[in-house]
Design an enzyme around this catalytic site. Structure first.
Site, PDB file in Angstrom:
ATOM      1  N   LYS A 218     -45.182 -19.839   0.022  1.00 16.53           N
ATOM      2  CA  LYS A 218     -46.647 -19.746   0.063  1.00 16.53           C
ATOM      3  C   LYS A 218     -47.126 -18.577  -0.794  1.00 16.53           C
ATOM      4  O   LYS A 218     -48.101 -18.697  -1.536  1.00 16.53           O
ATOM      5  CB  LYS A 218     -47.117 -19.578   1.519  1.00 16.53           C
ATOM      6  CG  LYS A 218     -46.964 -20.859   2.320  1.00 16.53           C
ATOM      7  CD  LYS A 218     -47.106 -20.662   3.821  1.00 16.53           C
ATOM      8  CE  LYS A 218     -46.777 -21.953   4.563  1.00 16.53           C
ATOM      9  NZ  LYS A 218     -46.732 -21.816   6.015  1.00 16.53           N
TER      10      LYS A 218
ATOM     11  N   GLN B 151     -47.475 -17.473  10.584  1.00 15.31           N
ATOM     12  CA  GLN B 151     -46.370 -18.426  10.459  1.00 15.31           C
ATOM     13  C   GLN B 151     -45.812 -18.770  11.842  1.00 15.31           C
ATOM     14  O   GLN B 151     -45.472 -17.880  12.622  1.00 15.31           O
ATOM     15  CB  GLN B 151     -45.275 -17.826   9.551  1.00 15.31           C
ATOM     16  CG  GLN B 151     -44.135 -18.760   9.239  1.00 15.31           C
ATOM     17  CD  GLN B 151     -44.574 -19.973   8.418  1.00 15.31           C
ATOM     18  OE1 GLN B 151     -45.352 -19.885   7.479  1.00 15.31           O
ATOM     19  NE2 GLN B 151     -44.058 -21.141   8.772  1.00 15.31           N
TER      20      GLN B 151
ATOM     21  N   ASP C 158     -55.316 -22.662   7.949  1.00 14.71           N
ATOM     22  CA  ASP C 158     -54.350 -23.662   8.433  1.00 14.71           C
ATOM     23  C   ASP C 158     -55.082 -24.836   9.086  1.00 14.71           C
ATOM     24  O   ASP C 158     -54.496 -25.896   9.293  1.00 14.71           O
ATOM     25  CB  ASP C 158     -53.421 -23.031   9.492  1.00 14.71           C
ATOM     26  CG  ASP C 158     -52.043 -22.716   8.937  1.00 14.71           C
ATOM     27  OD1 ASP C 158     -51.659 -23.326   7.915  1.00 14.71           O
ATOM     28  OD2 ASP C 158     -51.349 -21.874   9.536  1.00 14.71           O
TER      29      ASP C 158
END
Ligand code: NDP
Length: 283
Positions: free
Chosen positions: A53, A97, A120
């Site tokens: 990422k 995460q 997200d």
């Protein structure tokens, strides 16, 4: 029939080239989109995802800030960090995460991220907006899947989409996005009786069960579109998916590979959300 490949890597590259230009334009206005990525602990798979990422951010000019916290981090400490980032103007997106260590309640953490920085798309406010068809941050994997299907001009409206899996991050939202596109959607999961009876009716089949090669050739209708979300590492180090690619490609009209399918698109849609956040709240 041998299926046409929907190449997520190529589609990602194309989209990322376009995003690079968008970021350049923002930078000229004095706005550098910023993504904060928090990783708690040292899980090797999570570290690989986080590095991927970060690299993707750097390639297109998004500023990425990596925050590494110890495995023993408490929920309160993580929330304090999120509060700080929620207030930081240079940060447009915050990503924690997953999975998190067992002492931290994941849902509590997701709900602490400002919905305006929830790139997200996991915050209940964004999920609610997605369900009611309002403007919001869409969850990255489901959004990437829709983009892949659309990239081949595959008809969605009126088609039967069967989703295998009902997780909050993939299965449930991907079905909702197809419903928003006027598909008829069936969800299957681990308690479904006779899975094959459903999957073999699908015009578009989404395999997101996290079970290696669950979907065999006989599970698929001839001419279907098959999207493989699963990621499994084989003993030889190679990656494979939830779909038996060699068998299914002989029946499907379109198929996504693993690797090089849904994975790269997930990261691309994260970049997209971060840029959208910078545009929406700072430009
Ligand atoms: P989860 O484990 O959270 O969910 C799996 C879902 O599949 C559950 O709903 C489960 O049912 C269902 N399921 C499990 N076994 C079967 C079965 N035999 N038949 C039918 N349904 C079954 O996984 P995720 O949704 O997080 O991820 C799914 C896969 O996608 C994983 O391999 C993951 O690594 C991968 N992934 C890939 C991404 C990418 O970018 N390419 C992003 C995110 C995930 P039940 O609810 O009843 O338990």
């Amino acid at each position: 029939m041998t299926a046409q490949i929907i190449n997520g890597k190529e589609l990602s590259q194309k989209k990322r080239e376009e995003m690079k230009i968008e970021v350049e334009t923002l930078r000229k206005q004095g706005i550098t989109p910023g993504l904060a990525v928090i990783i708690v602990g040292t899980d090797p798979a999570s570290q690989t995802y986080v590095r991927g990422k970060q690299r993707a951010c750097e390639e297109i000019g998004i500023q990425s800030l990596l925050i590494e916290m110890k495995e023993s981090t408490t929920e309160a400490q993580l929330i304090a960090k999120i509060d700080e980032l929620n207030k930081e103007d240079s940060i447009d997106g915050i990503l924690v995460q997953l999975p998190l260590p067992s002492q931290i309640n994941e849902q509590a953490i997701i709900e602490k991220i400002s919905p305006n920085k929830d790139v997200d798309g996991f915050h209940p406010i964004n999920i609610g907006r997605m369900m009611t068809g309002q403007d919001c941050f869409l969850p990255c994997t489901p959004h990437g899947i829709i983009e892949m299907v659309k990239s081949k001009q595959i008809d969605i409206e009126g088609k039967h989409v069967v989703v295998v899996g009902r997780s909050n991050i993939v299965g449930k939202p991907v079905g909702q996005l197809f419903l928003n596109e006027h598909a008829t959607v069936t969800y299957c999961h681990s308690r479904t009786n006779d899975l094959k009876a459903y999957t073999s009716q699908a015009d578009i089949l989404i395999a997101a069960a996290g079970k290696q090669h669950l979907i065999q050739g006989e599970y698929v209708k001839r001419g279907a579109t098959v999207i493989d979300v699963g990621i499994h590492r084989l003993e030889n180090g190679k990656l494979t998916g939830d779909v038996n690619f060699d068998e299914v490609k002989e029946k499907a009209a379109y198929i996504t590979p693993v690797p090089g399918g849904v994975g790269p698109m997930t990261i691309t849609m994260l970049l997209h959300n971060t840029i959208q956040s910078a545009k929406r709240f700072r430009a």
